[in-house]
Design an enzyme around this catalytic site. Structure first.
Site, PDB file in Angstrom:
ATOM      1  N   LYS A  99      -9.285  -5.188 100.260  1.00 51.62           N
ATOM      2  CA  LYS A  99      -8.611  -6.150 101.142  1.00 51.62           C
ATOM      3  C   LYS A  99      -7.507  -6.832 100.367  1.00 51.62           C
ATOM      4  O   LYS A  99      -7.718  -7.292  99.244  1.00 51.62           O
ATOM      5  CB  LYS A  99      -9.629  -7.201 101.626  1.00 51.62           C
ATOM      6  CG  LYS A  99      -9.047  -8.246 102.555  1.00 51.62           C
ATOM      7  CD  LYS A  99      -9.021  -7.773 103.993  1.00 51.62           C
ATOM      8  CE  LYS A  99      -8.115  -8.583 104.894  1.00 51.62           C
ATOM      9  NZ  LYS A  99      -6.699  -8.121 104.901  1.00 51.62           N
TER      10      LYS A  99
ATOM     11  N   GLN B  51      -6.479 -10.364  93.336  1.00 52.32           N
ATOM     12  CA  GLN B  51      -7.123 -10.342  94.657  1.00 52.32           C
ATOM     13  C   GLN B  51      -8.625 -10.085  94.546  1.00 52.32           C
ATOM     14  O   GLN B  51      -9.412 -10.624  95.325  1.00 52.32           O
ATOM     15  CB  GLN B  51      -6.462  -9.259  95.514  1.00 52.32           C
ATOM     16  CG  GLN B  51      -6.667  -9.438  97.014  1.00 52.32           C
ATOM     17  CD  GLN B  51      -5.734 -10.485  97.636  1.00 52.32           C
ATOM     18  OE1 GLN B  51      -4.568 -10.525  97.329  1.00 52.32           O
ATOM     19  NE2 GLN B  51      -6.269 -11.321  98.500  1.00 52.32           N
TER      20      GLN B  51
ATOM     21  N   LYS C  12      -3.937  -4.437  96.805  1.00 51.55           N
ATOM     22  CA  LYS C  12      -2.603  -4.930  97.145  1.00 51.55           C
ATOM     23  C   LYS C  12      -1.714  -3.723  97.372  1.00 51.55           C
ATOM     24  O   LYS C  12      -1.966  -2.650  96.810  1.00 51.55           O
ATOM     25  CB  LYS C  12      -2.024  -5.768  95.992  1.00 51.55           C
ATOM     26  CG  LYS C  12      -0.950  -6.728  96.434  1.00 51.55           C
ATOM     27  CD  LYS C  12      -1.548  -7.961  97.089  1.00 51.55           C
ATOM     28  CE  LYS C  12      -0.518  -8.884  97.662  1.00 51.55           C
ATOM     29  NZ  LYS C  12      -1.126 -10.197  97.980  1.00 51.55           N
TER      30      LYS C  12
ATOM     31  N   GLY D 278      -0.442  -9.298 105.437  1.00 55.20           N
ATOM     32  CA  GLY D 278       0.910  -9.655 105.001  1.00 55.20           C
ATOM     33  C   GLY D 278       0.940 -10.259 103.611  1.00 55.20           C
ATOM     34  O   GLY D 278      -0.092 -10.600 103.020  1.00 55.20           O
ATOM     35  N   ASP D 279       2.133 -10.363 103.069  1.00 53.84           N
ATOM     36  CA  ASP D 279       2.433 -11.085 101.829  1.00 53.84           C
ATOM     37  C   ASP D 279       3.943 -11.317 101.901  1.00 53.84           C
ATOM     38  O   ASP D 279       4.509 -11.346 103.013  1.00 53.84           O
ATOM     39  CB  ASP D 279       2.020 -10.266 100.592  1.00 53.84           C
ATOM     40  CG  ASP D 279       2.031 -11.087  99.298  1.00 53.84           C
ATOM     41  OD1 ASP D 279       1.074 -11.843  99.057  1.00 53.84           O
ATOM     42  OD2 ASP D 279       3.015 -11.007  98.532  1.00 53.84           O
TER      43      ASP D 279
ATOM     44  N   THR E 147      -3.262 -19.998 104.766  1.00 55.78           N
ATOM     45  CA  THR E 147      -3.060 -20.106 103.311  1.00 55.78           C
ATOM     46  C   THR E 147      -2.577 -21.509 102.952  1.00 55.78           C
ATOM     47  O   THR E 147      -3.097 -22.156 102.025  1.00 55.78           O
ATOM     48  CB  THR E 147      -2.070 -19.038 102.802  1.00 55.78           C
ATOM     49  OG1 THR E 147      -2.445 -17.778 103.343  1.00 55.78           O
ATOM     50  CG2 THR E 147      -2.063 -18.971 101.289  1.00 55.78           C
TER      51      THR E 147
ATOM     52  N   ASN F  81       5.790 -18.400 104.779  1.00 50.60           N
ATOM     53  CA  ASN F  81       4.531 -18.675 105.471  1.00 50.60           C
ATOM     54  C   ASN F  81       3.667 -19.697 104.740  1.00 50.60           C
ATOM     55  O   ASN F  81       3.190 -20.665 105.340  1.00 50.60           O
ATOM     56  CB  ASN F  81       3.767 -17.354 105.659  1.00 50.60           C
ATOM     57  CG  ASN F  81       2.397 -17.572 106.248  1.00 50.60           C
ATOM     58  OD1 ASN F  81       1.391 -17.615 105.543  1.00 50.60           O
ATOM     59  ND2 ASN F  81       2.341 -17.777 107.550  1.00 50.60           N
TER      60      ASN F  81
ATOM     61  N   SER G  50      -8.389 -13.950 106.983  1.00 46.48           N
ATOM     62  CA  SER G  50      -8.281 -12.530 107.321  1.00 46.48           C
ATOM     63  C   SER G  50      -9.682 -11.934 107.509  1.00 46.48           C
ATOM     64  O   SER G  50      -9.915 -11.141 108.422  1.00 46.48           O
ATOM     65  CB  SER G  50      -7.567 -11.766 106.206  1.00 46.48           C
ATOM     66  OG  SER G  50      -6.172 -11.879 106.309  1.00 46.48           O
TER      67      SER G  50
END
Ligand code: NDP
Ligand code: 2IT
Length: 447
Positions: A89, A110, A125, A164-165, A209, A240, A379
């Protein structure tokens, strides 16, 4: 030689061209010295060698045609770093700086971040060196479709779940999801997160976030007899994470006086008008410079190889743009200007020298892999809702997010105290996360 130094030394030889990855590894492993001393068996199990080696790295060609009819070629990546505690993830980043080093550092971080959420998700990632700036909607769509034409064979709701990132938001996730659904001829809603609300997205994922960062900050400040009320705050970035960090900071009574993008920063002594920022960034996809044209008294300063936002006087700094945006020199300026607290919204925004300087000076530092875990945690809540085929209200998701962040802080604090590390929550986060991932890996044998 000490086991940890050995592992770092070998990695430096093998991955000398991956500075960001080496930096992320060094920061984590150096905070595990006391843990590894307690567990000499880790060396026989080659646990640190295994935890720093991705399970799989996929790189692929992404060909697409721009609006002028010219063929373009980019490089796509997915680093499936560690699947011991759940399906891989982690987000997808579209930015021209993307390379294997950046993908590996983000995948490595992550793994630990996802462990801290307490939810069953492994770490990954991905992304591409594609630059979304200045591209039309049609170009973005064609790029996303081509990217998915290869990525689809490596992902799945029980296999690997991207999100997303930087450079990947709701629009890109929509195009990616559409192409996945077309290729698979099945509605597997849980294959991507950050989806639109109309087709399986979760309320509060967009805010998660930034809000989560502030929930973590609230807890960290509370534990040290402080609050956000009345504090002056700098937030780098205006994407974001930055936007929703600003929104929650303002709700908590803090005054956000500066934000930025990759060109420069704006300073507004009256406090940022977030509606103007949202209009410029979320609606127009414009530059932050515009803010100074629209708001009386606001001042814009262009970057000149440095980040002028860190020269502004404040109590709290929240780096929410990208990696290594605070170096030692900038850390010294922040401290001399009175900053007492740092909250990392971005991944690895503070380099190792700057982290050490902050800790030496008694600055409270909320480390990225704990403080920005609210995005991936939500998420995972989106995946839960997809599996149940129902959706929770905004308040339900937000409440769960708040509880998760509160719990993450408590675990960082507990681990720091257990090893007599005071308020070193950087080490606390690394130790708490490593504890979970290492136990899962050991239980599953040598794989
Ligand atoms: P966005 O693409 O929405 O926004 C990124 C912001 O950072 C923009 O303002 C961008 O400016 C700025 N920025 C990006 N790259 C650079 C750079 N090389 N130099 C200077 N400024 C830069 O991304 P997000 O807000 O989603 O991500 C921000 C950070 O938070 C990243 O580190 C990401 O990994 C991390 N993160 C994101 C999560 C999420 O859920 N989205 C979750 C956890 C962490 P410009 O527009 O000029 O490029
Ligand atoms: O860095 C991150 O945690 C993210 N970009 C979010 C990943 C996710 O799967 O939601």
């Amino acid at each position: 030689m000490h086991y940890i130094e050995n592992v770092i030394g070998n990695l430096k030889n093998k991955s000398s061209n991956e500075p960001e990855f080496l930096q992320a590894v060094e920061e984590v492993l150096n905070s595990l010295k006391l843990v590894v001393e307690k567990h000499p068996e880790y060396q026989n199990l080659a646990l640190l060698e295994r935890i720093t080696e991705p399970e799989r790295i996929i790189t692929f060609r992404v060909s697409w045609v721009n609006d002028k009819g010219q063929v373009q070629v980019n490089r796509g990546y997915r680093v499936q770093f560690n699947g011991a505690i759940g399906p891989y993830k982690g987000g997808l980043r579209f930015h021209p700086s993307v390379n294997q080093s950046i993908m590996k550092f983000l995948g490595f971080e992550q793994v630990f971040k996802n462990a801290l959420t307490g939810l069953p998700i492994g770490g990954a990632k991905g992304g591409s060196d594609f630059d979304p700036k200045g591209k039309s909607d049609a170009e973005i769509m064609r790029f996303c479709q081509s990217f998915m034409n290869e990525l689809y064979r490596h992902i799945g709701q029980d296999v690997d779940v991207p999100a997303g990132d930087i450079g990947v938001g709701a629009r890109e996730i929509g195009y990616l999801f559409g192409q996945y659904r077309k290729i698979r001829n099945a509605y597997e809603a849980g294959v991507l997160t950050g989806k639109g609300l109309e087709y399986g997205g979760s309320l509060a994922r967009k805010e998660a976030t930034g809000y989560g960062l502030l929930y973590y900050m609230r807890e960290m400040l509370k534990a040290n007899n402080m609050t956000l009320e009345g504090k002056t705050v700098l937030i780098s970035g205006s994407g974001n994470v930055a936007i929703y960090a600003c929104e929650k900071a303002q709700q908590y009574g803090a005054k956000v006086v500066a934000m930025s993008d990759s060109n420069g920063c704006i300073y507004d002594a009256n406090g940022i008008n977030l509606d103007v920022i949202k209009q410029i960034k979320e609606v127009e996809r414009g530059r932050i410079k515009e803010y100074a044209n629209r708001v009386n008294g606001a001042v814009y300063t262009e970057n000149n190889g440095k980040h002028p936002i860190w020269n502004i006087k404040a109590d709290i700094a929240l780096p929410c743009a990208t990696q290594n945006e605070i170096n030692l020199e900038e850390a010294k300026i922040l401290v001399s200007n009175g900053v007492k607290v740092i909250g990392e919204g971005a991944n690895m925004p503070t380099n190792i020298e700057a982290i050490n300087y902050f800790l030496e000076k008694g600055i409270l530092l909320a480390p990225a892999k704990a403080a920005n875990a609210g995005g991936v945690a939500t998420s995972a809540l989106e995946m839960s809702q997809n599996s149940m085929r129902l959706s929770w209200t905004f308040e339900e998701v937000d409440k769960k997010l708040d509880a998760i962040m509160t719990n993450i802080f408590a675990n960082c604090k507990k681990a720091a105290e257990q090893y007599n590390l005071g308020t070193n929550y950087v080490a606390g986060a690394n130790i708490a996360a490593f504890d979970k991932v290492s136990k899962a890996m050991i239980a599953q044998g040598i794989i």
